[in-house]
Write an enzyme that holds these catalytic residues in place. Sequence first.
Site, PDB file in Angstrom:
ATOM      1  N   LYS A   1     -85.996 -24.460 -53.305  1.00  9.52           N
ATOM      2  CA  LYS A   1     -87.361 -24.889 -53.020  1.00  9.52           C
ATOM      3  C   LYS A   1     -87.398 -25.568 -51.669  1.00  9.52           C
ATOM      4  CE  LYS A   1     -89.468 -28.501 -55.213  1.00  9.52           C
ATOM      5  NZ  LYS A   1     -89.755 -29.382 -54.056  1.00  9.52           N
TER       6      LYS A   1
ATOM      7  N   ASP B   1     -83.630 -28.194 -54.431  1.00  9.08           N
ATOM      8  CA  ASP B   1     -84.383 -28.517 -53.214  1.00  9.08           C
ATOM      9  C   ASP B   1     -83.527 -28.433 -51.958  1.00  9.08           C
ATOM     10  OD1 ASP B   1     -87.084 -29.058 -53.459  1.00  9.08           O
ATOM     11  OD2 ASP B   1     -86.798 -31.166 -53.985  1.00  9.08           O
TER      12      ASP B   1
ATOM     13  N   GLU C   1     -90.360 -27.330 -48.630  1.00  8.52           N
ATOM     14  CA  GLU C   1     -91.728 -27.812 -48.425  1.00  8.52           C
ATOM     15  C   GLU C   1     -92.363 -27.161 -47.194  1.00  8.52           C
ATOM     16  OE1 GLU C   1     -91.719 -32.115 -48.286  1.00  8.52           O
ATOM     17  OE2 GLU C   1     -90.646 -32.264 -50.195  1.00  8.52           O
TER      18      GLU C   1
ATOM     19  N   GLU D   1     -98.548 -30.117 -55.028  1.00  6.26           N
ATOM     20  CA  GLU D   1     -98.386 -31.549 -55.336  1.00  6.26           C
ATOM     21  C   GLU D   1     -99.532 -32.364 -54.729  1.00  6.26           C
ATOM     22  OE1 GLU D   1     -94.525 -33.274 -54.633  1.00  6.26           O
ATOM     23  OE2 GLU D   1     -95.268 -35.310 -55.010  1.00  6.26           O
TER      24      GLU D   1
ATOM     25  N   ASP E   1     -85.147 -33.322 -54.459  1.00  7.16           N
ATOM     26  CA  ASP E   1     -84.640 -34.384 -53.582  1.00  7.16           C
ATOM     27  C   ASP E   1     -85.233 -35.737 -53.992  1.00  7.16           C
ATOM     28  OD1 ASP E   1     -87.186 -33.964 -52.614  1.00  7.16           O
ATOM     29  OD2 ASP E   1     -86.585 -33.559 -50.544  1.00  7.16           O
ATOM     30  N   SER E   2     -86.087 -35.732 -55.028  1.00 12.60           N
ATOM     31  CA  SER E   2     -86.518 -36.989 -55.652  1.00 12.60           C
ATOM     32  C   SER E   2     -85.312 -37.763 -56.166  1.00 12.60           C
ATOM     33  CB  SER E   2     -87.487 -36.711 -56.813  1.00 12.60           C
ATOM     34  OG  SER E   2     -86.931 -35.767 -57.715  1.00 12.60           O
TER      35      SER E   2
END
Length: 267
Positions: free
Chosen positions: A114, A84, A116, A183, A45-46
């Site tokens: 993925k 993501d 978080e 991270e 999602d960057s």
Amino acid sequence: MASSNLTAPKIRSMKGQKRIVCVTCYDATFAKLVDEHVDVALVGDSLGMVIQGLETTLPVTLDEVIYHTKAVARGLSKAHLVADLPFLTYQINDEEALRNAGRLVTEGRAQSVKLEGGVRTASAIARIVQAGIPVMGHVGLTPQSFHQFGGFKVQGRAEAAAQAVMADARAVQEAGAYSIVLEGVPGELAAKITADLSIPTIGIGASAACDGQVLVIYDMLGMNPDFKAKFVKKYDDLAARISDAISTYGAEVRAGTFPGDEHSFHS
Ligand code: KIV
């Protein structure tokens, strides 16, 4: 097309055998370029920050990640494709998390997803894994918690904070994830987590102690001259090279030297 050899179980089995190489990827052209050099291509999602010019990843939507994942899938034949789950696509409840993870696989053609968080998202991870979708965890500096952290800040420096990151990492493994991104954590903590877990850790700003590394491709290629971060190594200075190429093109068009005869059609 993502008929990849590198499945999630293969990535998991690389722990202790081979270091895992991962970069982010957002389109088919880059996917073709990275495919033979990396083990994992991540549609992060960057993309909100490097493609869309946003300040954070928070506004990125599931449809946008699906759009980019489809494009990347068309360019890969070897590397594993992970996508993501954006902010609020897995936190509301586990059924929604599964439905959204499923869309990344069925529409985006991702091989794994993925998400978080650790302790707080373990039940969503377990639900997605139970349905047959491999999950990569992501703990430490989780960018979707930007406002809670007060910015993009290294996590786990103090003892209590380090214990919380360790608890998150263990929760991710316990929930059934096949790998985990660490991270923005101190190298000492990354080493402890990597030694503690049986699944591979993939670091970004988490030292060489991890089982693999991931970087945002635009950062490592030097596409944004304004972006400087301690954890990024610029392997090229593409911003300068692209600027030079476009400037030369502009000069040639203005001078009338492009197109030349060799670029022109004749009757
Ligand atoms: O969104 C992303 O690109 C990521 C990586 C930086 C791990 O989550």
